[in-house]
Design an enzyme around this catalytic site. Structure first.
Site, PDB file in Angstrom:
ATOM      1  N   GLU B 725       0.825  -1.199   0.000  1.00 12.20           N
ATOM      2  CA  GLU B 725       0.000   0.000   0.000  1.00 12.20           C
ATOM      3  C   GLU B 725       0.866   1.259   0.000  1.00 12.20           C
ATOM      4  OE1 GLU B 725      -4.050  -0.028   1.918  1.00 12.20           O
ATOM      5  OE2 GLU B 725      -2.926   1.168   3.380  1.00 12.20           O
ATOM      6  N   HIS B 921      -2.164  -5.981  16.021  1.00 10.54           N
ATOM      7  CA  HIS B 921      -1.458  -5.974  14.731  1.00 10.54           C
ATOM      8  C   HIS B 921      -2.293  -5.370  13.605  1.00 10.54           C
ATOM      9  CE1 HIS B 921      -4.010  -9.177  13.334  1.00 10.54           C
ATOM     10  NE2 HIS B 921      -3.314  -9.400  12.246  1.00 10.54           N
ATOM     11  N   GLY B 922      -3.595  -5.355  13.723  1.00 11.13           N
ATOM     12  CA  GLY B 922      -4.437  -4.875  12.620  1.00 11.13           C
ATOM     13  C   GLY B 922      -5.842  -4.706  13.118  1.00 11.13           C
TER      14      GLY B 922
END
Lengths: 144, 998
Positions: B725, B921-922
């Protein structure tokens, strides 16, 4: 001889899970195989330029199916292919199940093939082969 | 209260029946009493809103983890937690190293987060254009020469392809060899490896005269099945079953013509047919004996090992022989070396393929029928091994020194089997013709009388000694398993080629002489000077003019005898079969297209290309950084270039191709290997967790299966939630300006690039392999688990240590994967923006793992911390952090959905105290993939995102739909949770403007 399979949405939202039902263990194998190869790519968009013959035996059909599905994931990575069709035959000799299969597919080509999920492996989560009322059932969760 | 929180008993409804108690607004606890077997409590970091959205799997799994032996303090789950395999995603657990376990389910399968016509000589004696190795050289070994010691086969370590940036030259040598190479390409000379642009006319370079034949892929026809073996096995049914099982275990049944073991089986067959013997008695007992030079027998042992069997060590014994010949009784003594194999399975297989069992002299046999339908290179393997055993060595005619004797093949047959002997040799003759090699009609003589009174007939096949014929024999077929003969064959072939060149030059000069002499005033000297050949002197010119010579040109007396040639032209090259050849022509050529190289895993890094001994080329690196204003006008082009350079999706393979040995290096060195190969900058290592290389990795603990899955995936994204990204950092989205600046984040719409990927199929296979090992080990250690996927073993047990070593291999491979991707990203930016990566300031901010188990020390002592979808978050002052992060704490990178954005955070001291230095983490999913696909089509989503200024490139549109932003939790809420809990501090939010998906 028939089989059906359906995607299970509630038990693996981050991955892909399906349940197969069949009239026989062999049908179950065929159904699970079809569900797995469909998860990776649309078979109708894959040529049949690559072939492999696989033969496996095990005393336990559940283990045999798990290892067989893992073989399909393995060859996807090791040979860099997706599948067009898989012809398989399951037989029983004494106390052993014997699977003979011919894999047909082609090297991955995004320009001509409809690619789907890069399946990383078959998990043992909720995995199990069962039989009830003459119908065989298996639930498979794929790690994507 | 059951299924409800203490603080909001009426409003909250949780997807569990277990009691969940509020500790703080961000920490919730399930007491150890809630599930039988729990050794510690479970704690979940979440707001009440997030807690209510968590699926039942989170509660079930985190409490299952709490039951594992040796667990310390709590089983933890971060706010991005959701159902996983064994451990919940977002799970953290630490186990005492002495009494605790290690579990693949606690690590996961996806380790780490953050992102042309030169002919090469293959070990199987065929040539392939170097470009043909692209995508097709996994496991391939090429002939490699160590200048002073030996020829050996080395695996290709990497395949490189690049645009030629230096001039390209064609080089021609005295013996007529040609090669096209770039100016910087090194050749082996008497002064070592020397680049082509430093070589002059007259310099000598090393050549390897053996050429082999072209490669042709074999068919996939099934050659042997179990049924075929049943018909020939002489022993019991049980014995047959055991032999079949042994062959199946080695994946040698069914045996297809394209099976990788078949070439080695063919070589062995050829040799056994010559200097070997195979016994397989009625009881099924087998013995395969092979006799030869000890070094050659070691090669045989190695080939036997490669097909999955074992040969004995090399035995040596002194033997006395006596034979009766037509010349009288002959007695001689010699040291006989041999190896033996006692495998019934292998013996049965060789017999089924056509190897003669028992006495060859008294039985009928032919060349194996199936070899007729194989490519030429496969038949070559059989012939070469048979010749290595039975064909006479290259030798000059006695007393001559310049011409060679006719190589001879002898076969002794008892009278009753002489017919089959003749057929066998005629079949050999037919095969020789396929290589362009001619031979004389067979010759027969009565040889000896046997003890039983019967007569042995000696059949002889003589190969024509015409020079061109010998060159074809020795350079196309050669000798297998006989280094001495192959060495002589190489040198002899070169000698004859050179002789031929000399003769051709002299013959051509005769015509030139005659023509030039027609011009009045032309002298002998001027004609000789004009011809300009070292092989044409004035005396030769004179004889051409006045000696009436128009045909029958020969070499001059100044041409070396073969013995002298051997000494002069192999000086310093040992008995490797290399020969010095003089450069006589070098010209620049216009070259279109890429240039190629292979890296071989040999100390001398060389291989044979077009007969020349050449080395590897070097590598170059590129990097970049910009603002939104710079990127926006070229965003589409940038994303297209990134999509092109970074392969993604099903079956994606990278440009760096490895074999087992090179992958071993990647597994042990991680990102350091990449830097050594030039895929990155040295400064990158200081900004990767553990310096990009975790010690304790042991490739021996990784299965071939795992290697096969991952070996060509270096430098690739997978699919699913993996991505690359391009993001922008605005001033208003920086929460800690000082820390951001220290990490290189300055805002002002700065562009950054994020990569989320791991070790792909490789890491997953490692975990799967050890799950099976642990399932068995648990019974032995008396461990029971509530979920198959939590299979584990004591950390200090052999199984536990083996897995840890294998897991570290996967971790290092994932570091390497993201390093190579970083390299490709830098190249893409440089290409699009026309400036170097250094000028664009594309430095690494950090690289961190979020599926791993590490040995770390906390107040509990030394523990194995499992982070499953959770990230290490060491606080400031942590001794394990490099100097650059001592003030700030370790950077933490958390990825959201491709529509909402991501975050950069740093670790805190509180994380060290409370969560074993761990955080989220996300954002985690809230919707199934199938439902996401029903809600939006991939093409539609791509278009919508483009309208919002986010350019998306995806390999799979259905995969893209599955990753829609609405399928994920709100990352901001998740991040705020850990920030308020104090275990991580927000630094900056990163907004996406471009995304690559598999």
């Amino acid at each position: 001889m028939t089989y059906t399979y359906r995607v299970l949405e509630d038990i693996a939202i981050a991955d892909v899970a399906f349940e197969v039902e069949g009239d026989s263990v062999e049908d179950l194998f065929r159904g699970a195989t079809e569900a797995l190869i469909e998860a990776m790519a649309n078979p109708a968009t894959v040529e049949g330029t690559w072939e492999r013959i696989i033969r496996r035996m095990d005393t336990d059909a559940s283990t045999l199916l798990f290892d067989w599905l893992s073989d399909l994931v393995y060859w996807k990575d090791a040979a860099g292919v997706v599948y067009r069709e898989v012809q398989l035959r399951l037989s029983r000799r004494l106390d052993e199940w014997e699977l003979q299969a011919r894999l047909s597919g082609a090297p991955v080509d995004p320009s001509t093939q409809e690619l789907r999920a890069d399946v990383k492996g078959v998990t043992k989560h909720l995995y199990g082969l069962t039989e009830a009322g003459g119908r065989w059932r298996v639930r498979v969760v794929l790690d994507v | 209260m059951r299924g409800e929180s203490q603080a909001q008993a009426v409003e909250m409804k949780l997807n569990t029946d277990m009691n969940v108690e509020r500790i703080t607004d961000q920490i919730w606890e399930i007491p150890a009493t809630e599930k039988p077997g729990m050794l510690v409590s479970a704690r979940i970091y979440a707001t009440s809103t997030i807690l209510q959205s968590m699926d039942s799997g989170v509660f079930d799994q985190v409490t299952n983890v709490a039951c594992l032996p040796g667990i310390r303090r709590y089983a933890l789950c971060m706010p991005d937690g959701h159902w996983g395999y064994g451990f919940p995603i977002g799970g953290v657990a630490a186990f005492d190293v002495s009494s605790g376990v290690i579990s693949p389910g606690g690590v996961g399968y996806d380790v780490n987060c953050l992102a042309g016509d030169a002919h090469v000589l293959h070990e199987l004696g065929y040539w392939r254009p170097i470009r043909s190795f692209d995508g097709a050289w996994r496991g391939e070994r090429v002939v490699c020469v160590n200048p002073a010691h030996a020829v050996r086969n080395a695996e290709i370590g990497a395949f490189l392809l690049k645009t030629a940036t230096t001039p390209v030259f064609r080089v021609i040598t005295e013996s007529g060899r040609q090669i096209v190479a770039s100016a910087d390409h090194p050749f082996l000379t008497k002064h070592g490896m020397t680049p082509l642009n430093a070589l002059q006319l007259g310099d000598e370079v090393s050549v390897y005269p053996f050429e082999g034949v072209d490669y042709e892929p074999p068919s996939t026809r099934v050659l042997l099945t179990e049924r075929d073996l049943a018909g020939i096995y002489p022993g019991t049914r049980n014995g047959l079953a055991q032999a079949v099982k042994a062959l199946r275990q080695r994946e040698l049944l069914p045996l297809q013509l394209d099976h990788p073991a078949l070439p080695f089986l063919t070589k062995l067959m050829g040799f056994v047919q010559g200097d070997g013997c195979l016994q397989l008695d009625d009881g099924g007992r087998a013995q395969i004996g092979m006799y030869g030079d000890p070094d050659d027998l070691e090669s045989i042992r190695e080939d036997v090992r490669r097909i999955g069997f074992m040969a004995s060590r090399v035995y040596r014994r002194e033997r006395e022989h006596e034979i009766h010949t037509r010349y009288g009784r002959k007695r001689f003594r010699h040291i006989e070396s041999s190896v033996h194999i006692r495998s019934s399975a292998l013996a049965l297989l060789l017999v089924a393929l056509g190897t003669t069992k028992g006495s060859k002299a008294s039985q009928d046999f032919e060349v194996p029928v199936w070899l007729h339908e194989t490519p030429l290179w496969m038949r070559r393997l059989y012939l070469a091994s048979f010749f290595g055993a039975e064909l006479s060595s290259p030798a000059t005619v006695t007393g001559h020194g310049y011409n060679f004797s006719a190589p001879t093949l002898s076969l002794n047959k008892r009278a009753q089997a002489v017919g089959s002997g003749r057929r066998f040799l005629r079949q050999i003759q037919e095969w020789l013709r396929d290589f362009g090699v001619e031979s004389a009609p067979l010759n027969e003589t009565e040889d000896s009388r046997n003890k039983d009174g019967s007569t042995s007939i000696r059949l002889r096949l003589q190969i024509s000694s015409e020079p061109d014929n010998l060159v074809k024999l020795w350079s196309r077929i050669g000798y297998g398993y006989n280094r001495r003969k192959q060495y002589l064959a190489n040198v002899a072939a070169q000698y004859l080629r050179l002789k031929n060149t000399v003769i051709s030059e002299r013959a051509a000069s005769v015509k030139t002489t005659v023509v030039m002499k027609q011009t009045p005033g032309t002298t002998l000297r001027s004609i000789t000077h004009a011809i300009g050949s070292p092989y044409v002197n004035t005396r030769f010119v004179a004889r051409s003019l006045w000696g009436g010579r128009l045909t029958d040109v020969r070499i001059g007396t100044e041409f070396s005898r073969f013995a002298e040639f051997v000494t002069e032209k192999t000086n310093g090259l040992g008995v490797t079969g290399q020969v010095w050849d003089r450069i006589i022509h070098k010209e620049p050529v216009a070259h279109v297209g890429p240039v190629y190289d292979v890296h071989v895993l040999d100390d001398h890094h060389n291989f044979i290309a077009d007969g020349f001994v050449v080395s590897n080329c070097g590598m170059r690196l590129i990097r970049t950084e910009l603002t939104l204003k710079d990127v926006q006008p070229r965003l589409e082009r940038l994303m297209t270039e990134l999509f092109r350079k970074v392969p993604a999706g099903v079956g994606a393979s990278g440009f760096v191709r490895l074999n087992r040995a090179a992958l071993d290096a990647v597994m042990t060195k991680g990102a350091r290997w990449c830097i050594e190969q030039g895929y990155g900058w040295h400064g990158d290592l200081g900004r990767i967790e553990e310096g990009g290389c975790i010690t304790g990795a042991d490739p021996e603990k990784v299965s071939d299966h795992a290697v096969s899955r991952g070996i060509n995936q270096l430098g690739t994204l997978g699919s699913g939630n993996h991505y690359l990204e391009v993001q922008v950092v605005s001033d208003d989205r920086i929460f800690d300006r000082e820390t951001a600046a220290a990490l290189g984040i300055i805002g002002h719409d700065q562009i950054v690039v994020m990569v989320h990927c791991g070790s792909r199929g490789f890491g997953h296979q490692v975990a799967t392999d050890y799950l099976k090992v642990f399932e068995k080990a648990m019974r032995r250690y008396g461990i029971a688990v509530k979920d198959q996927q939590l299979a584990c073993a004591p950390f200090r047990s052999p199984e536990g240590q083996d897995y840890f070593a294998a897991m570290n291999c996967a971790a290092n491979t994932a570091f390497a994967n993201r390093q190579v991707i970083t390299h490709q990203i830098r190249e893409a930016f440089a290409s699009v923006f026309g400036r170097s990566a250094e000028e664009l300031g594309m430095e690494l901010v950090y690289d961190v793992a979020h599926n791993i188990a590490k040995v770390e020390r906390y107040q509990d002592g030394e523990v194995v911390v499992h982070r499953k979808g959770s990230t290490r978050a060491f606080g400031p002052g942590s001794p394990d952090l490099p100097e650059v992060f001592q003030q700030t704490g370790q950077p933490v990178i958390c990825g959201g959905s491709m529509e909402t954005g991501s975050y950069l955070l740093v670790g805190t001291e509180r994380a060290m105290q409370e969560t074993f230095g761990s955080t989220m983490h996300g954002s985690g999913r809230t919707m199934s993939r199938a439902q996401a696909k029903r809600s939006v089509r991939g093409e539609q989503l791509q278009h919508q995102m483009k309208l919002r200024g986010i350019v998306v490139k995806a390999v799979s549109m259905s995969g893209l739909a599955e990753e829609a932003g609405f399928a994920y939790k709100n990352i901001s809420e998740v991040v705020d949770t850990v920030d308020r809990a104090g275990i991580t501090k927000k630094v900056a939010e990163l907004r996406p403007i471009g995304n690559i998906k598999g």
